[in-house]
Write a protein that holds these residues in place. Structure first.
Motif, PDB file in Angstrom:
ATOM      1  N   ALA A 260       0.845  -1.192   0.000  1.00 19.83           N
ATOM      2  CA  ALA A 260       0.000   0.000   0.000  1.00 19.83           C
ATOM      3  C   ALA A 260       0.882   1.243   0.000  1.00 19.83           C
ATOM      4  O   ALA A 260       1.791   1.378   0.830  1.00 19.83           O
ATOM      5  CB  ALA A 260      -0.912   0.009   1.226  1.00 19.83           C
ATOM      6  N   LEU A 261       0.608   2.138  -0.950  1.00 14.99           N
ATOM      7  CA  LEU A 261       1.287   3.428  -1.025  1.00 14.99           C
ATOM      8  C   LEU A 261       0.289   4.588  -0.946  1.00 14.99           C
ATOM      9  O   LEU A 261       0.683   5.721  -0.702  1.00 14.99           O
ATOM     10  CB  LEU A 261       2.088   3.541  -2.336  1.00 14.99           C
ATOM     11  N   LEU A 262      -0.989   4.290  -1.162  1.00 10.51           N
ATOM     12  CA  LEU A 262      -2.021   5.335  -1.132  1.00 10.51           C
ATOM     13  C   LEU A 262      -2.512   5.546   0.296  1.00 10.51           C
ATOM     14  O   LEU A 262      -3.701   5.486   0.614  1.00 10.51           O
ATOM     15  CB  LEU A 262      -3.185   4.945  -2.046  1.00 10.51           C
ATOM     16  N   GLY A 263      -1.584   5.821   1.154  1.00 11.88           N
ATOM     17  CA  GLY A 263      -1.778   5.966   2.584  1.00 11.88           C
ATOM     18  C   GLY A 263      -0.433   5.692   3.220  1.00 11.88           C
ATOM     19  O   GLY A 263       0.611   5.849   2.563  1.00 11.88           O
ATOM     20  N   PRO A 264      -0.367   5.267   4.475  1.00  7.43           N
ATOM     21  CA  PRO A 264       0.925   4.850   5.041  1.00  7.43           C
ATOM     22  C   PRO A 264       1.549   3.738   4.200  1.00  7.43           C
ATOM     23  O   PRO A 264       0.836   2.870   3.695  1.00  7.43           O
ATOM     24  CB  PRO A 264       0.556   4.360   6.438  1.00  7.43           C
ATOM     25  N   VAL A 265       2.871   3.766   4.033  1.00  7.97           N
ATOM     26  CA  VAL A 265       3.565   2.720   3.277  1.00  7.97           C
ATOM     27  C   VAL A 265       3.558   1.449   4.114  1.00  7.97           C
ATOM     28  O   VAL A 265       4.142   1.392   5.197  1.00  7.97           O
ATOM     29  CB  VAL A 265       5.003   3.151   2.935  1.00  7.97           C
ATOM     30  N   ARG A 266       2.875   0.425   3.577  1.00  4.70           N
ATOM     31  CA  ARG A 266       2.714  -0.814   4.334  1.00  4.70           C
ATOM     32  C   ARG A 266       2.854  -2.006   3.389  1.00  4.70           C
ATOM     33  O   ARG A 266       2.726  -1.864   2.174  1.00  4.70           O
ATOM     34  CB  ARG A 266       1.346  -0.862   5.026  1.00  4.70           C
ATOM     35  N   ALA A 267       3.117  -3.155   3.984  1.00  4.36           N
ATOM     36  CA  ALA A 267       3.221  -4.394   3.204  1.00  4.36           C
ATOM     37  C   ALA A 267       2.668  -5.541   4.036  1.00  4.36           C
ATOM     38  O   ALA A 267       2.777  -5.534   5.272  1.00  4.36           O
ATOM     39  CB  ALA A 267       4.671  -4.673   2.815  1.00  4.36           C
ATOM     40  N   TRP A 268       2.074  -6.509   3.327  1.00  2.00           N
ATOM     41  CA  TRP A 268       1.535  -7.696   3.982  1.00  2.00           C
ATOM     42  C   TRP A 268       2.022  -8.932   3.251  1.00  2.00           C
ATOM     43  O   TRP A 268       2.080  -8.953   2.021  1.00  2.00           O
ATOM     44  CB  TRP A 268       0.005  -7.676   3.971  1.00  2.00           C
ATOM     45  N   GLY A 269       2.370  -9.937   4.026  1.00  2.44           N
ATOM     46  CA  GLY A 269       2.740 -11.230   3.485  1.00  2.44           C
ATOM     47  C   GLY A 269       1.751 -12.279   3.922  1.00  2.44           C
ATOM     48  O   GLY A 269       0.701 -11.964   4.502  1.00  2.44           O
ATOM     49  N   PRO A 270       2.037 -13.546   3.696  1.00  4.10           N
ATOM     50  CA  PRO A 270       1.100 -14.617   4.061  1.00  4.10           C
ATOM     51  C   PRO A 270       0.774 -14.648   5.547  1.00  4.10           C
ATOM     52  O   PRO A 270      -0.303 -15.102   5.937  1.00  4.10           O
ATOM     53  CB  PRO A 270       1.840 -15.884   3.627  1.00  4.10           C
ATOM     54  N   ASP A 271       1.703 -14.142   6.385  1.00  6.42           N
ATOM     55  CA  ASP A 271       1.498 -14.211   7.830  1.00  6.42           C
ATOM     56  C   ASP A 271       1.007 -12.893   8.427  1.00  6.42           C
ATOM     57  O   ASP A 271       0.966 -12.745   9.649  1.00  6.42           O
ATOM     58  CB  ASP A 271       2.810 -14.620   8.517  1.00  6.42           C
ATOM     59  N   GLY A 272       0.655 -11.928   7.580  1.00  6.89           N
ATOM     60  CA  GLY A 272       0.170 -10.653   8.116  1.00  6.89           C
ATOM     61  C   GLY A 272       1.058  -9.497   7.717  1.00  6.89           C
ATOM     62  O   GLY A 272       1.883  -9.595   6.800  1.00  6.89           O
TER      63      GLY A 272
END
Length: 306
Positions: free
Chosen positions: A30-42
């Motif tokens: 996600a870049l259209l907000g806070p820069v975040r990333a999710w993988g298979p475990d959350g």
């Protein structure tokens, strides 16, 4: 709203599932907000704001190489520390640790060292900005076909993706420039959705939002066109004509220009009481209109500071 299983915003996950990528979700960004990333475990811990900025640059390069110099300028601008090269390498190393596959977790994405820099190649649908572009492009195509209902559906899907200010919490000149660009793209999509809603007869519904927009963007002619059209279609011809005079006064006082031919033509058609009146501005010129709007907004800010 979040998905309790992964901690990923529901809109992000649902959009990814509908994208046709197929198979289990591995990573999404996600870049259209806070820069975040999710993988298979959350959700993945991406570290400091500077490290998140490094990831944002790599993602926005869409698989192309970002050189070390580009990354340094993106994170620190002209005030890079002496150890900037080493620090960038450290950020990349840490990102690899949380994103790349391991024997215990074979899913992941790789950051490759290439051509004096780094490249991060991920499935396009795993990045919300790429999905946003895909939805808005599909909406524009639907509008060219005359299918405003389909355009509205695509635009709603696009606008479900932003989660606050783009690249929120990420510092550096690159992030600032990209934040402004992405905010303008989101605003364009919001205006396009209003246009589509007017086209399908929801002119009453958009009046409150347009009333706020003309106050926030008094020099953006396209917003005035839409507001005047919605007022007229709602049986408020006198209000639409009065608003034209307000818009004209703002343009003359702050920019020293008369309204565009499109806005003048709309005013004339409202004046003569055309029945099937619609917004004059075609979607094809959105970007040119946005440039004019930004120039006017910049001038307005300079006038306010004086």
């Amino acid at each position: 709203m979040s998905d309790g299983r992964t901690g990923t915003p529901t809109a992000v996950l649902d959009s990814y599932r509908r994208s046709g990528a197929g198979g289990p979700i591995e990573f999404s960004f996600a870049l259209l907000g806070p820069v975040r990333a999710w993988g298979p475990d959350g959700e993945v811990d991406l570290g400091s704001p500077q490290q998140r900025s490094t990831l944002a640059v790599l993602l926005l390069h869409q698989g192309a190489v970002a050189t070390v110099d580009e990354l340094i300028r993106a994170v620190w601008g002209d005030e890079a520390p002496r150890a900037a090269v080493t620090t960038i390498r450290t950020y990349v190393s840490r990102l690899r640790r949380v994103l790349e596959p391991t024997p215990d977790s074979p899913t992941g994405v790789r950051i490759r060292s290439m051509g004096g820099g780094y490249a991060l190649q991920v499935p396009p649908d795993s990045v919300d900005v790429i999905r946003f572009h895909r939805y808005t492009a599909s909406a524009a195509a639907a509008t060219r076909r005359g299918d405003s209902a389909a355009a509205a559906t695509r635009l709603r899907a696009a606008l479900a993706l932003p989660n606050g200010s783009p690249l929120a919490g990420v510092s550096g000149p690159y992030a600032h420039g990209q934040r402004v660009r992405l905010q303008q793209l989101v605003l364009n999509a919001e205006i396009d959705l209003i246009h589509a809603q007017i086209d399908i007869g929801r002119h009453h519904d958009v009046l409150p939002e347009l009333s706020m927009l003309v106050t926030e963007h008094p020099l953006w002619e396209r917003v005035h066109e839409l507001f005047m059209t919605a007022l007229y279609r709602s049986g408020r011809q006198a209000d639409a004509l009065a608003h034209y005079q307000t818009a004209r006064r703002d343009l003359v006082e702050h920019l020293g220009i008369e309204p565009s031919a499109a806005l003048r033509d709309l005013h004339q058609r409202i004046l003569t009481g055309e029945v099937a009146i619609g917004p004059a501005t075609p979607w094809a010129v959105n970007r040119a209109r946005s440039t004019t709007h930004r120039a006017g907004a910049n001038r307005m800010r300079r006038l306010v500071r004086r």
